[in-house]
Design a protein around this motif. Structure first.
Motif, PDB file in Angstrom:
ATOM      1  N   LEU A  75       0.826  -1.210   0.000  1.00 21.80           N
ATOM      2  CA  LEU A  75       0.000   0.000   0.000  1.00 21.80           C
ATOM      3  C   LEU A  75       0.860   1.259   0.000  1.00 21.80           C
ATOM      4  N   THR A  76       1.957   1.223   0.721  1.00 21.70           N
ATOM      5  CA  THR A  76       2.853   2.377   0.774  1.00 21.70           C
ATOM      6  C   THR A  76       3.480   2.615  -0.592  1.00 21.70           C
ATOM      7  N   MET A  77       3.910   1.537  -1.254  1.00 21.92           N
ATOM      8  CA  MET A  77       4.513   1.693  -2.585  1.00 21.92           C
ATOM      9  C   MET A  77       3.469   2.145  -3.602  1.00 21.92           C
ATOM     10  N   GLY A  80       2.834   5.803  -4.070  1.00 25.39           N
ATOM     11  CA  GLY A  80       3.789   6.614  -4.802  1.00 25.39           C
ATOM     12  C   GLY A  80       5.162   6.712  -4.185  1.00 25.39           C
ATOM     13  N   GLN A  81       5.378   6.081  -3.056  1.00 28.01           N
ATOM     14  CA  GLN A  81       6.707   6.112  -2.475  1.00 28.01           C
ATOM     15  C   GLN A  81       7.568   5.057  -3.162  1.00 28.01           C
ATOM     16  N   SER A  82       8.842   5.321  -3.221  1.00 28.49           N
ATOM     17  CA  SER A  82       9.746   4.337  -3.808  1.00 28.49           C
ATOM     18  C   SER A  82       9.850   3.131  -2.878  1.00 28.49           C
ATOM     19  N   ALA A  83      10.263   2.020  -3.425  1.00 30.93           N
ATOM     20  CA  ALA A  83      10.425   0.813  -2.619  1.00 30.93           C
ATOM     21  C   ALA A  83      11.402   1.064  -1.473  1.00 30.93           C
ATOM     22  N   TRP A  84      12.465   1.812  -1.741  1.00 29.35           N
ATOM     23  CA  TRP A  84      13.450   2.075  -0.693  1.00 29.35           C
ATOM     24  C   TRP A  84      12.850   2.883   0.443  1.00 29.35           C
ATOM     25  N   SER A  85      12.165   3.977   0.140  1.00 32.52           N
ATOM     26  CA  SER A  85      11.615   4.797   1.222  1.00 32.52           C
ATOM     27  C   SER A  85      10.515   4.050   1.951  1.00 32.52           C
ATOM     28  N   ALA A  86       9.793   3.179   1.247  1.00 27.03           N
ATOM     29  CA  ALA A  86       8.746   2.397   1.898  1.00 27.03           C
ATOM     30  C   ALA A  86       9.343   1.378   2.865  1.00 27.03           C
ATOM     31  N   LEU A  87      10.492   0.819   2.506  1.00 25.68           N
ATOM     32  CA  LEU A  87      11.096  -0.210   3.340  1.00 25.68           C
ATOM     33  C   LEU A  87      12.072   0.350   4.367  1.00 25.68           C
ATOM     34  N   LYS A  88      12.653   1.496   4.060  1.00 28.79           N
ATOM     35  CA  LYS A  88      13.704   2.062   4.906  1.00 28.79           C
ATOM     36  C   LYS A  88      13.237   2.266   6.348  1.00 28.79           C
ATOM     37  N   THR A  98       5.400  -0.963  13.634  1.00 29.99           N
ATOM     38  CA  THR A  98       5.290  -0.077  12.486  1.00 29.99           C
ATOM     39  C   THR A  98       3.860   0.403  12.319  1.00 29.99           C
ATOM     40  N   GLU A  99       3.718   1.674  12.011  1.00 29.07           N
ATOM     41  CA  GLU A  99       2.415   2.276  11.760  1.00 29.07           C
ATOM     42  C   GLU A  99       1.898   1.849  10.386  1.00 29.07           C
ATOM     43  N   LEU A 100       0.620   1.569  10.305  1.00 23.48           N
ATOM     44  CA  LEU A 100       0.006   1.173   9.044  1.00 23.48           C
ATOM     45  C   LEU A 100      -0.666   2.364   8.368  1.00 23.48           C
ATOM     46  N   PRO A 101      -0.673   2.382   7.029  1.00 22.75           N
ATOM     47  CA  PRO A 101      -1.376   3.455   6.333  1.00 22.75           C
ATOM     48  C   PRO A 101      -2.887   3.258   6.432  1.00 22.75           C
ATOM     49  N   ALA A 102      -3.622   4.357   6.428  1.00 27.76           N
ATOM     50  CA  ALA A 102      -5.084   4.268   6.389  1.00 27.76           C
ATOM     51  C   ALA A 102      -5.491   3.824   4.989  1.00 27.76           C
ATOM     52  N   VAL A 103      -6.575   3.071   4.920  1.00 24.10           N
ATOM     53  CA  VAL A 103      -7.030   2.529   3.638  1.00 24.10           C
ATOM     54  C   VAL A 103      -8.527   2.778   3.498  1.00 24.10           C
ATOM     55  N   ASP A 104      -8.929   3.220   2.314  1.00 26.08           N
ATOM     56  CA  ASP A 104     -10.362   3.361   2.078  1.00 26.08           C
ATOM     57  C   ASP A 104     -10.868   2.435   0.977  1.00 26.08           C
ATOM     58  N   ASP A 105      -9.986   1.673   0.331  1.00 25.19           N
ATOM     59  CA  ASP A 105     -10.368   0.731  -0.720  1.00 25.19           C
ATOM     60  C   ASP A 105     -10.304  -0.687  -0.163  1.00 25.19           C
ATOM     61  N   GLU A 106     -11.427  -1.147   0.401  1.00 29.91           N
ATOM     62  CA  GLU A 106     -11.463  -2.467   1.028  1.00 29.91           C
ATOM     63  C   GLU A 106     -11.192  -3.597   0.042  1.00 29.91           C
ATOM     64  N   GLU A 107     -11.671  -3.448  -1.182  1.00 31.06           N
ATOM     65  CA  GLU A 107     -11.465  -4.508  -2.175  1.00 31.06           C
ATOM     66  C   GLU A 107      -9.979  -4.675  -2.495  1.00 31.06           C
ATOM     67  N   ARG A 108      -9.267  -3.576  -2.654  1.00 26.08           N
ATOM     68  CA  ARG A 108      -7.816  -3.630  -2.908  1.00 26.08           C
ATOM     69  C   ARG A 108      -7.090  -4.236  -1.713  1.00 26.08           C
ATOM     70  N   LEU A 109      -7.486  -3.828  -0.511  1.00 32.88           N
ATOM     71  CA  LEU A 109      -6.898  -4.366   0.718  1.00 32.88           C
ATOM     72  C   LEU A 109      -7.114  -5.877   0.781  1.00 32.88           C
TER      73      LEU A 109
END
Length: 142
Positions: A75-77, A80-88, A98-109
């Motif tokens: 979800l972080t990638m 629009g974040q790069s793989a490095w910044s998402a994993l760093k 680790t904090e999780l991003p908020a999600v509003d697309d349940e089907e994608r989740l």
């Protein structure tokens, strides 16, 4: 307050394998300290456990944390974040949550959770059950 991997994993375990909650703190900390070792220790075995998830993995805690972490990274990638910044920043300090991003697309989740569970060797039926528990517990933006 932002939701974390451990908080959501605890909710998932409480729903799907409540008997495992007594060991949750130990197992979740072991995962935070060394995710690869915790996943290796949680490889499928023939030993039955009280949770009924023995076909998928001996400890649902380890599986739930791995799947939730993978979904959070995806979800972080996707955001629009790069793989490095998402994993760093993930588990930058050994043993921290680790904090999780908020999600509003349940089907994608749901799709991401089923895919991640399958990648961890979960049967299709259990992958759907796990994904549903994750979707149900994942905090949505207010």
């Amino acid at each position: 307050m932002p939701q974390t991997v451990v908080e959501l994993a605890r909710d998932v375990v409480a729903e799907l394998a409540p008997g495992e909650l007594k060991d949750f703190d130990f197992l979740s900390q072991a995962y935070l300290d060394n995710p690869k070792a915790a996943r290796r220790a949680g490889q499928p075995s023939n030993e039955p456990n009280a949770s009924g998830w023995s076909i998928a993995v001996p400890f649902l805690t380890t599986l739930a944390m791995a799947v939730i972490t993978d979904v959070g990274k995806d979800l972080t990638m996707t955001a629009g974040q790069s793989a490095w910044s998402a994993l760093k920043g993930r588990f930058a300090k050994k043993g921290t949550d680790t904090e999780l991003p908020a999600v509003d697309d349940e089907e994608r989740l749901r799709e991401l959770a089923i895919q991640a569970a399958a990648e961890h060797g979960v049967t299709p039926e259990n992958a759907v059950r796990l994904a549903e528990a994750i979707v149900k517990g994942w905090k949505h933006p207010r």
